[in-house]
Design an enzyme around this catalytic site. Structure first.
Site, PDB file in Angstrom:
ATOM      1  CE  LYS A  96      -3.861   1.996   2.680  1.00  0.00           C
ATOM      2  NZ  LYS A  96      -4.729   1.787   3.867  1.00  0.00           N
ATOM      3  CB  SER A 175      -7.930   3.741   3.138  1.00  0.00           C
ATOM      4  OG  SER A 175      -7.032   3.172   4.087  1.00  0.00           O
ATOM      5  CB  SER A 199      -8.414   0.970   6.176  1.00  0.00           C
ATOM      6  OG  SER A 199      -9.082   2.206   6.273  1.00  0.00           O
TER       7      SER A 199
END
Length: 528
Positions: A96, A175, A199
Site C-alpha cells: 500500500k 482505504s 481499512s
C-alpha cells in the site's frame, strides 16, 4: 527454522507447465520454485504482465518497482543454491502506498509527498529478509480516507479511482483499496494493507479476499504514513487464510522504534518472544466445540439477501460443531463513533506533523514538501483543480482546528471514552458467555462509486475491534448479485492464533470465494 523448500502438509500436488500462478497458493508457488518447475523471474514477469494488462481498468497499482526483476533474480539464485532466505522467497508482494519502500515514492495517494524517498519501513525490511519480491505500490483512498467527509473510497489524486474487480463501477471500499483489488484480480499473491478503522477488513469483504487486522502493536508502524498512533496497524491481505497467515508470520515482529512495543512490553511480555509461524494454526477441525457469539445487531440495516448470508454462516458454524450464542449484544457500541472521530482529529494532526518533520530532516527533499498539516492544507488549496477535484478536505480542516497535543485533557478524555466503550462492548459478551470469538458480517456489498454523494455505507462491523485494538479477520463467504460479502471473526488482544484457526476452518468448510469473472485473462499461463 521451518523448511521453506517444502511444506507437504499444506501443499497439494502442483499441476504441470501451463499453470496460472494467480490461482495458486503461496505454498504451491514456493514448492514450484523449490523443485525447479518455475523460476522466480518468470513468476514475477507473469504478475508484471498481468498488472500491465489489467491496471488500466482497475487503477489498483500506482507505481511498479523498477527492480522487481532484479529482486526476482536474487531469489532465483537463492533457490538454485538451495538457500532460500525465508518463507516468501521469490513471492511477489504488493505494498500500500502509505508504507515506505526505499527507492520508490511513498505518497498516501497525494502529490504533496511525491518528492520524498524515505527508506524501507520496518515491515518492508522484514519482507525483504524473508525473500519477498516487492512488486509494486498500490492505490488507496487518499490519506487513508481521512481527508473529506464525502470521499470516494479507492480514489486518490495520483492513482485515480480503484475499481472493484467484481464490478468495475462499484467501490472497492477503502482505504486499502488497491491491496484488496490487486489480490482479487490476481496482480500478486499477497498484499500489505493498513487499517485505522475498517481499512483492511472492509475492502477485503468488498473485493472477496481475506484480510487480517492484527492486534494493535503486533505489526510495526514505523515507516508508515500515520493517522492514529493508537489504532493504526498494517496487516496481510490474500486470497486465502493460509496465505494471509504466511504473510502475517513475516510482518509480526517487535520493532523497538515503534512506541507501541515499549508501551505493551510491561503488560504483554510475550509480545517480544520472537517470530510466530501462524501457518501452524491452520486446523480445519478447530471450530468443533469453539464458543462463538453472533453479533446480529451490527447488520440490522442489511437488505434481505445480505442478511440471509449471516443466517447461512450461522448454519455453517452450527454444522461444524461450534457452540453458538445467538445473538450477543455489544453494550453501547453505537456510542463509540463520536469520541473516536474527535480523538482521531487530534491524533492525525499530531502524527502527520511529526511525519512531515521526519521527511523534512532528509535535506535533499525538505524544500519540496509541506512541513505541517497547515502547509498540507495550503498545498491542496493551491492545487485545488487537481487535488480537490472530486471532494474537499473538511477532515484536514477539523484536525487542524485541534491542538494536536496528545497531552491535551480534552483529547485524553475523548480517547479514554472511545477505548473504554470499545473494550467494554467486546469484553462484556466475551466474559458473559466465555466466548472464543465474536462473528458478524463484515460490511454491506460494494456500492456504486459516487463522486457527488460519496460512499454509501449501509453497515460495517470494524469499529469495536479497531478502537479497542483487538484483532479481526474477514473471510469471503457469500455473494449478493455477484458482489462479495465477508464474515468477520474478532477476538481478544493477541488471539491471532485462535482467529486464524477459526477463520481457516470456516473457510475450508465454506469454499466461499469465487474469482472475479469480469476481467480479461492476461498473462494467465506460465510455461517456465
Amino acid at each position: 527454522m521451518p523448511d521453506f523448500q517444502s511444506s507437504p502438509e499444506l501443499t497439494p500436488d502442483l499441476p504441470g507447465p501451463g499453470i496460472d500462478p494467480s490461482s495458486l497458493s503461496v505454498a504451491q508457488l514456493r514448492q514450484a520454485m523449490a523443485q525447479g518447475k518455475h523460476t522466480a523471474t518468470a513468476l514475477t514477469q507473469h504478475f508484471l504482465n498481468r498488472i500491465e494488462g489489467l491496471n488500466p481498468a482497475l487503477h489498483a497499482v500506482i507505481t511498479v518497482s523498477q527492480d522487481a526483476i532484479a529482486q526476482a533474480a536474487a531469489s532465483e539464485r537463492a533457490w538454485a543454491a538451495g538457500k532460500p532466505r525465508g518463507p516468501l522467497e521469490g513471492i511477489p508482494v504488493l505494498i500500500k502506498d502509505n508504507v515506505q519502500v526505499a527507492g520508490m515514492p511513498t505518497t498516501a495517494g497525494s502529490p504533496a509527498l511525491l518528492a520524498a524517498r524515505p527508506p524501507d519501513a520496518f515491515i518492508v525490511t522484514r519482507l525483504r529478509a524473508a525473500g519477498a519480491v516487492i512488486l509494486a505500490k498500490v492505490n488507496l483512498s487518499e490519506w487513508a480516507n481521512f481527508r473529506s467527509t464525502h470521499s470516494s473510497s479507492g480514489w486518490s489524486t495520483l492513482g485515480g479511482q480503484t475499481a472493484n474487480p467484481y464490478a468495475l463501477d462499484r467501490s472497492p471500499s477503502g482505504s486499502s483499496s488497491g491491496s484488496a483489488a490487486g489480490v482479487a484480480a490476481g496482480l500478486a499473491p499477497l498484499a500489505v494493507g493498513t487499517e485505522t478503522d475498517g481499512s483492511i477488513v472492509s475492502p477485503s469483504s468488498a473485493c472477496g479476499v481475506v484480510g487480517i487486522k492484527p492486534t494493535a502493536g503486533l505489526v510495526s508502524r514505523t515507516g508508515i504514513v500515520p493517522l492514529s498512533p493508537v489504532q493504526d496497524t498494517a496487516g496481510p491481505m490474500a486470497a486465502t487464510v493460509a496465505d494471509a497467515a504466511e504473510l502475517l508470520s513475516v510482518l509480526a515482529a517487535a520493532d523497538p522504534a515503534d512506541p507501541a512495543v515499549s508501551d505493551l512490553q510491561d503488560h504483554h511480555p510475550e509480545r517480544t518472544r520472537g517470530a510466530t509461524d501462524y501457518a501452524q494454526f491452520l486446523d480445519a477441525g478447530v471450530i468443533e466445540g469453539a464458543r462463538i457469539g453472533v453479533w446480529r445487531a451490527a447488520s440490522a440495516r442489511a437488505d434481505a439477501a445480505t442478511a440471509a448470508l449471516l443466517d447461512a454462516a450461522v448454519e455453517r458454524l452450527y454444522a461444524l460443531g461450534a457452540k453458538l450464542t445467538d445473538p450477543v449484544e455489544l453494550p453501547d457500541v453505537e456510542k463509540i463513533t463520536e469520541p473516536e472521530f474527535e480523538a482521531l482529529y487530534y491524533e492525525f494532526k499530531y502524527g502527520i506533523n511529526a511525519y512531515l518533520r521526519y521527511l523534512a530532516a532528509q535535506d535533499r527533499v525538505a524544500d519540496a514538501l509541506p512541513g505541517s498539516l497547515t502547509e498540507l492544507i495550503e498545498f491542496n488549496q493551491r492545487n485545488a483543480d487537481l487535488v480537490l477535484s472530486r471532494f474537499g478536505q473538511e477532515i484536514f480542516e477539523a484536525a487542524e482546528a485541534t491542538s494536536g497535543d496528545l497531552a491535551d485533557p480534552e483529547y485524553l478524555e475523548l480517547r479514554g471514552a472511545a477505548t473504554r466503550l470499545a473494550v467494554t462492548a467486546l469484553e462484556t459478551p466475551m466474559a458473559q458467555h466465555q466466548l472464543d470469538a465474536v462473528v458478524s458480517l463484515t460490511a454491506n456489498p460494494a456500492w456504486l462509486t459516487d463522486y457527488v454523494l460519496g460512499d454509501h455505507n449501509v453497515f460495517g462491523t470494524s469499529r469495536p475491534a479497531a478502537v479497542s485494538g483487538w484483532p479481526a479477520i474477514s473471510v469471503p463467504f457469500g455473494y449478493v448479485s455477484g458482489l462479495p460479502v465477508g464474515v468477520t471473526f474478532a477476538g481478544p488482544r493477541w488471539s491471532e492464533p485462535t482467529l486464524v484457526a477459526l477463520a481457516y476452518a470456516f473457510e475450508q468448510a465454506s469454499a466461499g470465494r469465487r474469482r472475479p469473472a469480469l476481467l480479461p485473462t492476461v498473462g494467465a499461463k506460465l510455461t517456465s
